[in-house]
Design a protein around this motif. Structure first.
Motif: not given
Length: 330
Positions: A61-64, A66-74
């Motif tokens: 999601k664009p609103g997340y 950087k750290q949250q996006l990194f965790i989501s990607g993992s």
């Protein structure tokens, strides 16, 4: 060792050793994938691509932050890769002949014929000055924005894509099959598919795609480096070394610098340079002499890639024979 005295039962016993089975199965699957390539419509990895795209739309999601996006990607990477690897391992353990299952996994992962054919179609379209058609044909091969590519840009993009795919998608799969069997090759290819779908070069995946990109980068480092070394030795070692030394900035990792420099030296054509990803321009250093590539150079690189593959087959076959001699009873 007395070869005439080696009886069939002893020969079969020797062949049952994993060190001899892996190279032999690799050679058989290379031949099978070259003679009877798997049609793209029957390629099971397409399901993985669609699942990766669908999952990314939900959790990237664009609103997340950087750290949250990194965790989501993992987590997304683990959700897609681990169940498929577990399923493949279960089939192998339940099979009466697990070697056949491992060979089948390798066959599904060795789909080099499709990108090669797509590149040749791009070359044919460019040669006929059908640039709009060429831009549509090149889309499955590259991540960059293709609608702005000129004739030279189309040729560069095709050659660069073939170079990297030869190292990552063909040789890398073989490398991990020889190192760890069908499950290792399958896991590596799964990460490659995710890395292509979630590539951080695309602004939308700059953070979400970092985990899979870093992990795949580690696994692909040695296969890319070995591919660059072999390509340079086969074609133009001095030119490859010279062009690599001229590209010492941080645009490319070391194995990719070697690969592009080796391709540039082999063709004596200029490669790389600026490109667009989702309307964002990224400046990249150029490799090679001033001469720009043309459609014929795409065909030339396809021939060079075939020579590269023949050399790899020869190396695997030579290693298999040496192991056969070393492991056979005296």
């Amino acid at each position: 060792m007395d070869w005439p005295a080696l009886q069939l039962p002893e020969f079969l016993t020797v062949l049952q050793q994993p060190l001899l089975q892996q190279p032999l199965l690799a050679l058989l699957m290379i031949a099978l994938s070259a003679i009877f390539p798997l049609p793209s419509s029957y390629q099971p990895l397409q399901v993985v691509r669609q699942a990766a795209i669908g999952l990314a739309t939900r959790v990237n999601k664009p609103g997340y932050g950087k750290q949250q996006l990194f965790i989501s990607g993992s987590l997304a990477m683990l959700v897609l890769v681990l169940p498929l690897l577990a399923l493949a391992a279960a089939f192998a353990s339940l099979s009466e002949w697990p070697e056949f299952w491992h060979a089948l996994l390798l066959y599904c992962c060795l789909d080099w014929q499709q990108p090669r054919q797509q590149a040749l179609q791009v070359a044919a379209a460019v040669e006929k000055q059908q640039l709009s058609l060429a831009r549509d044909l090149i889309k499955p091969l590259v991540l960059r924005q293709s609608q702005q590519l000129s004739q030279v840009g189309l040729c560069k993009a095709s050659i660069e894509s073939l170079t990297l795919r030869l190292a990552k998608q063909w040789f890398g799969v073989l490398f991990w099959f020889l190192a760890g069997g069908g499950l290792a090759a399958f896991g590596y290819r799964l990460l490659l598919e995710l890395q292509q779908c979630w590539n951080p070069k695309q602004p939308d995946f700059a953070d979400f795609g970092q985990p899979v990109s870093r992990l795949f980068g580690l696994l692909a480092w040695l296969p890319q480096w070995l591919s660059a070394l072999l390509l340079a030795l086969l074609q133009n070692w001095r030119g490859s070394h010279y062009y690599r030394k001229l590209a010492q900035d941080g645009d490319y990792a070391l194995p990719q610098r070697w690969l592009l420099a080796a391709s540039s030296a082999a063709l004596q054509r200029n490669l790389a340079g600026p490109r667009y990803y989702s309307a964002t321009k990224q400046r990249r250093i150029r490799f090679g002499p001033p001469a720009e590539p043309n459609a014929y150079d795409i065909q030339r690189f396809v021939q060079i890639s075939r020579q590269f593959q023949h050399a790899v087959v020869l190396l695997i076959a030579s290693g298999w024979l040496l192991l056969m001699v070393a492991l056979s009873p005296l």
